[in-house]
Design a protein around this motif. Structure first.
Motif, PDB file in Angstrom:
ATOM      1  N   GLY A   1       0.821  -1.215   0.000  1.00  9.56           N
ATOM      2  CA  GLY A   1       0.000   0.000   0.000  1.00  9.56           C
ATOM      3  C   GLY A   1       0.846   1.252   0.000  1.00  9.56           C
ATOM      4  O   GLY A   1       0.520   2.242  -0.668  1.00  9.56           O
ATOM      5  N   THR A   2       1.959   1.216   0.744  1.00 10.43           N
ATOM      6  CA  THR A   2       2.862   2.374   0.781  1.00 10.43           C
ATOM      7  C   THR A   2       3.510   2.599  -0.581  1.00 10.43           C
ATOM      8  O   THR A   2       3.594   3.739  -1.066  1.00 10.43           O
ATOM      9  CB  THR A   2       3.950   2.161   1.851  1.00 10.43           C
ATOM     10  N   VAL A   3       3.963   1.519  -1.210  1.00 10.18           N
ATOM     11  CA  VAL A   3       4.569   1.624  -2.541  1.00 10.18           C
ATOM     12  C   VAL A   3       3.550   2.171  -3.544  1.00 10.18           C
ATOM     13  O   VAL A   3       3.863   3.073  -4.338  1.00 10.18           O
ATOM     14  CB  VAL A   3       5.100   0.250  -3.007  1.00 10.18           C
TER      15      VAL A   3
ATOM     16  N   ASP B   1      -7.041   3.084   0.516  1.00  8.31           N
ATOM     17  CA  ASP B   1      -7.892   1.910   0.277  1.00  8.31           C
ATOM     18  C   ASP B   1      -7.796   0.929   1.437  1.00  8.31           C
ATOM     19  O   ASP B   1      -8.809   0.369   1.877  1.00  8.31           O
ATOM     20  CB  ASP B   1      -7.466   1.233  -1.023  1.00  8.31           C
ATOM     21  N   ILE B   2      -6.579   0.729   1.963  1.00  7.49           N
ATOM     22  CA  ILE B   2      -6.388  -0.175   3.097  1.00  7.49           C
ATOM     23  C   ILE B   2      -7.118   0.348   4.328  1.00  7.49           C
ATOM     24  O   ILE B   2      -7.773  -0.409   5.052  1.00  7.49           O
ATOM     25  CB  ILE B   2      -4.886  -0.348   3.394  1.00  7.49           C
ATOM     26  N   ALA B   3      -7.007   1.652   4.557  1.00  3.56           N
ATOM     27  CA  ALA B   3      -7.679   2.245   5.714  1.00  3.56           C
ATOM     28  C   ALA B   3      -9.188   2.065   5.627  1.00  3.56           C
ATOM     29  O   ALA B   3      -9.851   1.746   6.622  1.00  3.56           O
ATOM     30  CB  ALA B   3      -7.329   3.734   5.811  1.00  3.56           C
ATOM     31  N   VAL B   4      -9.758   2.233   4.438  1.00  2.00           N
ATOM     32  CA  VAL B   4     -11.198   2.086   4.262  1.00  2.00           C
ATOM     33  C   VAL B   4     -11.619   0.630   4.411  1.00  2.00           C
ATOM     34  O   VAL B   4     -12.563   0.301   5.146  1.00  2.00           O
ATOM     35  CB  VAL B   4     -11.639   2.640   2.882  1.00  2.00           C
ATOM     36  N   ARG B   5     -10.923  -0.268   3.721  1.00  2.00           N
ATOM     37  CA  ARG B   5     -11.330  -1.692   3.723  1.00  2.00           C
ATOM     38  C   ARG B   5     -11.150  -2.354   5.083  1.00  2.00           C
ATOM     39  O   ARG B   5     -12.013  -3.102   5.534  1.00  2.00           O
ATOM     40  CB  ARG B   5     -10.531  -2.455   2.665  1.00  2.00           C
TER      41      ARG B   5
END
Length: 223
Positions: free
Chosen positions: A18-20, A180-184
């Motif tokens: 996600g960071t990349v 996206d990771i934070a939302v999911r």
């Protein structure tokens, strides 16, 4: 420690990817936006009432276009551009799909910052170039842009951080990255640790971007 190790084992790869993805979206879109934004900023500076080549009609029309681009909230702009984005890059989601709206949202912002940076350049440098018989393009390249470079570099930090925020918003629409990771995981699955980890990563990225840009600005500032 076991909890941290288990968390890293479970989510470390996801957060690293996600960071990349976030960094790719931020730097690619910002680079393209600066190519466009610098060109627009130079034209705005040259055609301004006190510019080297005043052109009220060009300045007014271009100024309005830039202001309209800056006034649209990013999430609305991203949705509005989905058909055009799909036609241009074949998708409106993922890393590739978010870059066109990021560029459209960022370029007007860059244009105004570049215009302001150029307006702060001492008239002495411009007049010295004019006295040597330099053409307008030569004055821009040899006097205006070099003198404004420290200010432009400091503006890069502001731009990168703003685009980083845009990518987090885009995550809600399937763009990928930390947003996206934070939302999911943080919103839909109530994984508070993942949400906290994404916030920490975003804060670290902001601090790194600001520190690096400040260092570069000091290096290029010879005043």
């Amino acid at each position: 420690m076991p909890d941290i190790a288990a968390f890293i084992d479970q989510f470390g790869g996801l957060l690293a990817q996600g960071t990349v993805d976030t960094l790719v979206m931020v730097f690619v879109s910002t680079a393209i936006a600066y190519v466009i934004g610098i060109a627009l900023g130079v034209v705005l500076n040259l055609t301004a009432p006190d510019g080297l080549r005043p052109a009220p009609v060009v300045y007014t029309v271009l100024g309005w276009a830039v202001n309209i681009g800056r006034s649209l909230p990013f999430i609305i702009l991203m949705i509005a551009l989905m058909p055009a984005t799909t036609a241009l890059v074949g998708t409106s989601t993922g890393i590739v799909g978010v870059i066109p709206p990021l560029v459209v949202a960022t370029a007007p912002f860059v244009a105004r910052m570049v215009e302001q940076s150029l307006a702060e350049v001492s008239r002495d440098a411009v007049e010295a170039a004019e006295a040597c018989g330099a053409s307008v393009p030569r004055i821009v390249v040899s006097a205006l842009l070099p003198e404004a470079l420290p200010s432009i570099v400091r503006g890069v930090a502001v731009t990168l951080i703003a685009v980083l925020g845009y990518t987090a918003i885009a995550g809600a629409l399937g763009a990928g990255g930390l947003g996206d990771i934070a939302v999911r995981y943080g919103y839909y699955r109530y994984e508070d640790q993942v949400m906290i980890a994404t916030i920490i990563l975003l804060v670290i990225l902001v601090q790194l971007i600001q520190s690096i840009c400040n260092l570069i600005a000091r290096k290029v500032d010879h005043r």
